[in-house]
Design a protein around this motif. Structure first.
Motif, PDB file in Angstrom:
ATOM      1  N   VAL A 169      93.064   4.019  22.436  1.00  0.00           N
ATOM      2  CA  VAL A 169      94.044   4.997  21.967  1.00  0.00           C
ATOM      3  C   VAL A 169      94.743   5.622  23.031  1.00  0.00           C
ATOM      4  N   PHE A 170      95.891   5.851  22.951  1.00  0.00           N
ATOM      5  CA  PHE A 170      96.910   6.401  23.912  1.00  0.00           C
ATOM      6  C   PHE A 170      97.255   7.755  23.322  1.00  0.00           C
ATOM      7  N   HIS A 171      97.497   8.783  24.115  1.00  0.00           N
ATOM      8  CA  HIS A 171      97.958  10.002  23.687  1.00  0.00           C
ATOM      9  C   HIS A 171      98.708  10.632  24.851  1.00  0.00           C
ATOM     10  N   ARG A 172      99.725  11.275  24.363  1.00  0.00           N
ATOM     11  CA  ARG A 172     100.888  11.737  25.302  1.00  0.00           C
ATOM     12  C   ARG A 172     101.309  13.213  24.667  1.00  0.00           C
ATOM     13  N   GLU A 173     101.214  14.257  25.623  1.00  0.00           N
ATOM     14  CA  GLU A 173     101.711  15.524  25.367  1.00  0.00           C
ATOM     15  C   GLU A 173     102.993  15.668  25.831  1.00  0.00           C
ATOM     16  N   MET A 174     104.181  15.921  25.057  1.00  0.00           N
ATOM     17  CA  MET A 174     105.494  16.278  25.764  1.00  0.00           C
ATOM     18  C   MET A 174     105.934  17.545  25.339  1.00  0.00           C
ATOM     19  N   ARG A 175     106.658  18.235  26.467  1.00  0.00           N
ATOM     20  CA  ARG A 175     107.020  19.501  26.308  1.00  0.00           C
ATOM     21  C   ARG A 175     108.520  19.429  26.325  1.00  0.00           C
ATOM     22  N   TYR A 176     109.357  19.094  25.677  1.00  0.00           N
ATOM     23  CA  TYR A 176     110.896  18.814  25.914  1.00  0.00           C
ATOM     24  C   TYR A 176     111.518  19.855  25.948  1.00  0.00           C
ATOM     25  N   GLY A 177     111.039  21.131  25.471  1.00  0.00           N
ATOM     26  CA  GLY A 177     111.845  22.265  25.811  1.00  0.00           C
ATOM     27  C   GLY A 177     112.711  22.562  24.308  1.00  0.00           C
ATOM     28  N   ASP A 178     113.597  23.570  24.381  1.00  0.00           N
ATOM     29  CA  ASP A 178     114.339  23.988  23.193  1.00  0.00           C
ATOM     30  C   ASP A 178     115.648  23.318  23.345  1.00  0.00           C
ATOM     31  N   ILE A 179     115.721  21.899  23.307  1.00  0.00           N
ATOM     32  CA  ILE A 179     116.868  20.944  23.553  1.00  0.00           C
ATOM     33  C   ILE A 179     117.615  20.940  22.220  1.00  0.00           C
ATOM     34  N   GLY A 180     117.370  21.594  21.184  1.00  0.00           N
ATOM     35  CA  GLY A 180     117.981  21.329  20.007  1.00  0.00           C
ATOM     36  C   GLY A 180     117.104  20.224  19.073  1.00  0.00           C
ATOM     37  N   ARG A 181     117.178  20.420  17.691  1.00  0.00           N
ATOM     38  CA  ARG A 181     116.536  19.607  16.767  1.00  0.00           C
ATOM     39  C   ARG A 181     116.858  18.031  17.283  1.00  0.00           C
ATOM     40  N   GLN A 182     118.121  17.659  17.116  1.00  0.00           N
ATOM     41  CA  GLN A 182     118.423  16.416  17.389  1.00  0.00           C
ATOM     42  C   GLN A 182     117.735  15.917  18.616  1.00  0.00           C
ATOM     43  N   GLY A 183     118.063  16.927  19.791  1.00  0.00           N
ATOM     44  CA  GLY A 183     117.493  16.529  21.051  1.00  0.00           C
ATOM     45  C   GLY A 183     115.956  16.082  21.117  1.00  0.00           C
ATOM     46  N   VAL A 184     115.346  17.035  20.444  1.00  0.00           N
ATOM     47  CA  VAL A 184     113.822  16.960  20.497  1.00  0.00           C
ATOM     48  C   VAL A 184     113.319  15.362  19.839  1.00  0.00           C
ATOM     49  N   ARG A 185     114.202  15.304  18.527  1.00  0.00           N
ATOM     50  CA  ARG A 185     113.747  14.239  17.873  1.00  0.00           C
ATOM     51  C   ARG A 185     114.263  12.788  18.479  1.00  0.00           C
ATOM     52  N   LEU A 186     115.096  12.764  19.358  1.00  0.00           N
ATOM     53  CA  LEU A 186     115.602  11.437  20.036  1.00  0.00           C
ATOM     54  C   LEU A 186     114.793  11.362  21.245  1.00  0.00           C
ATOM     55  N   ALA A 187     114.491  12.510  21.962  1.00  0.00           N
ATOM     56  CA  ALA A 187     113.405  12.448  23.049  1.00  0.00           C
ATOM     57  C   ALA A 187     112.391  11.893  22.590  1.00  0.00           C
ATOM     58  N   THR A 188     111.789  12.519  21.335  1.00  0.00           N
ATOM     59  CA  THR A 188     110.432  11.840  20.965  1.00  0.00           C
ATOM     60  C   THR A 188     110.479  10.492  20.553  1.00  0.00           C
ATOM     61  N   LEU A 189     111.629   9.840  19.830  1.00  0.00           N
ATOM     62  CA  LEU A 189     111.781   8.432  19.640  1.00  0.00           C
ATOM     63  C   LEU A 189     111.621   7.689  20.989  1.00  0.00           C
ATOM     64  N   ARG A 190     112.322   8.043  22.025  1.00  0.00           N
ATOM     65  CA  ARG A 190     112.182   7.428  23.243  1.00  0.00           C
ATOM     66  C   ARG A 190     110.989   7.370  23.784  1.00  0.00           C
ATOM     67  N   THR A 191     110.082   8.353  23.875  1.00  0.00           N
ATOM     68  CA  THR A 191     108.876   8.406  24.227  1.00  0.00           C
ATOM     69  C   THR A 191     107.987   7.663  23.408  1.00  0.00           C
ATOM     70  N   ALA A 192     108.165   7.454  22.141  1.00  0.00           N
ATOM     71  CA  ALA A 192     107.378   6.672  21.059  1.00  0.00           C
ATOM     72  C   ALA A 192     107.539   5.215  21.582  1.00  0.00           C
ATOM     73  N   LEU A 193     108.707   4.831  21.823  1.00  0.00           N
ATOM     74  CA  LEU A 193     108.953   3.431  22.076  1.00  0.00           C
ATOM     75  C   LEU A 193     108.373   2.983  23.277  1.00  0.00           C
ATOM     76  N   GLU A 194     108.516   4.006  24.228  1.00  0.00           N
ATOM     77  CA  GLU A 194     107.858   3.722  25.618  1.00  0.00           C
ATOM     78  C   GLU A 194     106.181   3.676  25.289  1.00  0.00           C
ATOM     79  N   ILE A 195     105.546   4.350  24.631  1.00  0.00           N
ATOM     80  CA  ILE A 195     104.299   4.334  24.288  1.00  0.00           C
ATOM     81  C   ILE A 195     103.931   2.793  23.644  1.00  0.00           C
ATOM     82  N   LEU A 196     104.826   2.696  22.751  1.00  0.00           N
ATOM     83  CA  LEU A 196     104.534   1.175  21.874  1.00  0.00           C
ATOM     84  C   LEU A 196     104.561   0.149  22.909  1.00  0.00           C
ATOM     85  N   ILE A 197     105.457   0.189  23.988  1.00  0.00           N
ATOM     86  CA  ILE A 197     105.286  -1.016  25.002  1.00  0.00           C
ATOM     87  C   ILE A 197     104.341  -0.867  25.747  1.00  0.00           C
TER      88      ILE A 197
END
Length: 167
Positions: A133-161
């Motif tokens: 199992v892999f876990h990562r906690e990210m604190r992107y900050g208040d970068i806007g809803r779309q910003g948080v979601r896109l940053a999460t998507l990028r991190t999720a793809l990195e973790i999948l790799i």
């Protein structure tokens, strides 16, 4: 032309290409991204060889009913927690034919944050059939809803790799 930024499209292509070559399948369990991970991966031609299924579990009830997150975990730690993300990943794996799962839960904003769990806090987890199992906690900050979601998507793809690299 893809609906995703170029770097996301390139990450998704890499995952689909690599997982196809190795005969691996993926399941997603998404809360704050609402299906964006599955959407980015299925944008790639040939993704049907890799994507088994996706669970959009926005509500706590959906997390419990669809992927087996325990009510005790949700009561003790909340929906946005390491424990919930890991249970989501394990539940997606158990409820699918996938070899690797990815799960995300977080506070995209603009509301919903607190001192303990501010806007931009996201927990991501991946699980593999071998029990890793892999876990990562990210604190992107208040970068806007779309910003948080896109940053999460990028991190999720990195973790999948990372999660798929040693299967």
């Amino acid at each position: 032309m893809s609906i995703w930024p170029r770097d996301i499209e390139e990450q998704a292509y890499s995952i689909i290409h690599d997982f196809t070559a190795r005969g691996l399948m993926i399941a997603t369990a998404e809360s704050c991204t609402g299906g964006m991970i599955a959407g980015a991966l299925t944008e790639i031609p040939g993704s049907s060889a890799v994507i088994d299924r996706g669970f959009v579990t926005y509500s706590n009830e959906a997390k419990m009913r669809m992927i087996g997150v325990s009510s005790e975990t949700l009561k003790a730690y909340g929906a946005v927690s390491r424990e919930t993300a890991i249970e989501m990943a394990n539940g997606a794996l158990a409820g699918s034919r996938a070899d690797v799962s990815i799960a995300v839960t977080g506070v995209a904003g603009p509301g919903g944050g607190s001192i303990e769990k501010p806007v931009g806090l996201v927990h991501l987890a991946a699980a593999r059939r071998d029990g890793k199992v892999f876990h990562r906690e990210m604190r992107y900050g208040d970068i806007g809803r779309q910003g948080v979601r896109l940053a999460t998507l990028r991190t999720a793809l990195e973790i999948l790799i990372e999660a798929g690299a040693f299967t």
